[in-house]
Design a protein around this motif. Structure first.
Motif, short mmCIF file in Angstrom:
data_model
loop_
_atom_site.label_atom_id
_atom_site.label_comp_id
_atom_site.label_asym_id
_atom_site.label_seq_id
_atom_site.Cartn_x
_atom_site.Cartn_y
_atom_site.Cartn_z
N ILE A 1 -9.99 3.59 -1.71
CA ILE A 1 -10.77 2.37 -1.76
C ILE A 1 -11.87 2.50 -0.70
CG2 ILE A 1 -10.74 -0.15 -1.68
CD1 ILE A 1 -8.83 1.01 -3.78
N GLU A 2 -13.12 2.55 -1.10
CA GLU A 2 -14.20 2.76 -0.14
C GLU A 2 -14.57 1.46 0.58
OE1 GLU A 2 -16.33 6.73 -2.03
OE2 GLU A 2 -17.40 4.82 -2.14
N ASP A 3 -15.59 1.54 1.43
CA ASP A 3 -15.97 0.42 2.31
C ASP A 3 -16.42 -0.82 1.53
OD1 ASP A 3 -15.54 2.25 4.32
OD2 ASP A 3 -17.68 2.57 4.75
N ILE B 1 0.87 -1.18 0.00
CA ILE B 1 0.00 0.00 0.00
C ILE B 1 0.90 1.23 0.00
CG2 ILE B 1 -1.95 1.13 1.11
CD1 ILE B 1 -2.46 -1.83 0.33
N TYR B 2 0.92 1.95 -1.10
CA TYR B 2 1.81 3.11 -1.23
C TYR B 2 1.32 4.29 -0.39
CZ TYR B 2 4.63 1.21 -5.09
OH TYR B 2 5.51 0.48 -5.86
N ASP B 3 2.19 5.29 -0.29
CA ASP B 3 1.90 6.48 0.50
C ASP B 3 0.56 7.12 0.10
OD1 ASP B 3 4.43 6.03 1.46
OD2 ASP B 3 5.35 7.79 0.54
N ASP B 4 -0.10 7.72 1.07
CA ASP B 4 -1.28 8.56 0.88
C ASP B 4 -2.53 7.80 0.43
OD1 ASP B 4 0.30 10.99 1.36
OD2 ASP B 4 1.15 10.60 -0.63
N THR B 5 -2.51 6.50 0.54
CA THR B 5 -3.67 5.71 0.14
C THR B 5 -4.70 5.68 1.26
OG1 THR B 5 -2.35 4.32 -1.35
CG2 THR B 5 -4.43 3.40 -0.56
N VAL B 6 -5.98 5.74 0.87
CA VAL B 6 -7.07 5.67 1.82
C VAL B 6 -7.87 4.40 1.56
CG1 VAL B 6 -9.18 6.76 2.70
CG2 VAL B 6 -7.22 8.18 2.02
N ILE B 7 -7.99 3.55 2.56
CA ILE B 7 -8.73 2.29 2.44
C ILE B 7 -9.83 2.28 3.50
CG2 ILE B 7 -8.59 -0.22 2.66
CD1 ILE B 7 -5.74 0.01 1.55
N GLY B 8 -11.05 1.97 3.08
CA GLY B 8 -12.21 2.05 3.96
C GLY B 8 -12.34 0.87 4.91
N LYS B 9 -13.54 0.71 5.45
CA LYS B 9 -13.84 -0.34 6.42
C LYS B 9 -14.22 -1.64 5.71
CE LYS B 9 -15.62 3.04 9.73
NZ LYS B 9 -16.80 3.49 10.51
#
Length: 363
Positions: free
Chosen positions: A210-212, A167-175
């Protein structure tokens, strides 16, 4: 675990035809099923196998039962009638056979977690995991061995990331996201500007979101955006060996099957299915509720509620007609060669001198 057929019926919201007291201990395919197991039929072509299967019960749809009245009479077979046999099958596999993994809570001594990272409660962080600066890990997150998570990332509650994922920097991964092994999220997109002799690398300074409730298969790559965001909306399921390029947006509850490639800045709607091997060019839009057939090549926008097939992809009815023509091309070619020969003969006759033509007519 054993359940009666009646208990299974109540669990999936179905109706029993036959003996509701039959004990069922598992689910098997129709070819392999044994006594004490339940199987399912969702397609007419498998009805002929009912005489061969040893399953104690069969999950069928109301339509299948109504169009085959002898179904329940064959060898006194008990039926579990459900509106969605495939969904019922999935639920019964989970109920009777699936053992939910248990995770040891805690952080392995070999994990390298930056002191600025924020770690939630009840996490399971296995050996040789790396977590970067200012990254937030939610509650009950599971990180399998050798997972790498860069700086400034957010990993939502109850997310599971399997071994060797990056998982590279600044990535957002949901629930409640599941990311399988060797997948890469947030890597640099493929962007180069020609300078006349070679290619100048365009910095990819956007992010990936990446959302929930998204599932991502093994060996899949999702690139970060050039600017802005690459977004996978909630509920989408992505198979293994998929490539999603920079600035792509995939709508909610879509299905992307293995070996699909989506080029940069494409927009994919909600409830879209991209079958295996399909290729989507960049900067186009696919509407909601669209199905794209396997190994199709999409080069233009597709409106909502359509099914496309082929390369280049066309509406399925039109492409089926094209396939019929393709199958007949060898015969059509031979017929054209015959016509060409006859036309040439007619032209040669018309070009004969006048007295020769008169002689031929008298003869």
């Amino acid at each position: 675990m054993e359940k009666t057929l009646q208990e299974l019926s109540e669990y999936v919201g179905g109706t029993v035809i036959g003996d509701p007291s039959i004990k069922i201990r598992g689910v098997m395919g129709i070819d392999d099923a044994q006594e004490g197991y339940i199987t399912f039929i969702s397609n007419d072509k498998y009805i002929k196998k009912i005489d061969q299967t040893k399953a104690s019960a069969i999950i069928v749809s109301p339509k299948l039962k109504d169009t085959n009245p002898s179904l329940s009479q064959k060898r006194e077979r008990s039926l579990l009638v459900c509106n969605n046999p495939y969904l019922a099958f999935a639920k019964l596999v989970e109920l009777l056979m699936y053992k939910k993994p248990t995770y040891t809570k805690g952080i392995d001594d070999s994990a390298r977690i930056d002191k600025t990272a924020v770690i939630g409660q009840d996490v399971s962080i296995r050996s040789y995991v790396t977590v970067g600066q200012n990254t937030h890990i939610g509650n009950r997150v599971v990180l399998y061995p050798c997972v790498y998570i860069g700086d400034n990332c957010i990993i939502g509650d109850d997310t599971i990331i399997y071994p060797n994922a990056v998982i590279y920097d600044d990535t957002v991964i949901g629930k409640r996201v599941t990311i399988h092994g060797n997948t890469v999220i947030g890597s640099s997109g493929f962007g180069y500007a020609p300078d006349g002799q070679s290619y100048y690398k365009i910095p990819q300074v956007g992010t990936t979101v990446i959302e929930d409730d998204v599932d991502i298969g093994a060996n899949t790559t999702i690139n970060r955006a050039v600017l802005g965001e690459t977004i996978i909306r909630k509920g989408t399921k992505i198979d293994s060996q998929v490539v999603i390029s920079h600035n792509v947006e995939v709508g909610e509850n879509s299905l992307i099957v293995s070996q699909v490639g989506i080029a940069g800045s494409a927009r994919i709607g909600k409830h879209v299915t991209l079958a295996g091997g399909a290729g989507i060019v960049g900067h186009i839009q696919i509407g909601d509720n669209v199905t794209v057939g396997g190994y199709s090549g999409v080069i233009n926008d597709i409106p909502s509620n359509e099914t496309y097939l082929g390369a280049p992809a066309l509406p399925i009815k039109r492409m089926r007609r094209c396939y019929v023509i393709i199958e007949k091309l060898p015969e059509m070619r031979e017929y054209m060669k015959t016509l060409e020969k006859r036309i040439k003969q007619l032209e040669e006759r018309n070009n004969l001198p006048q007295n020769t033509q008169n002689t031929q007519r008298r003869q």
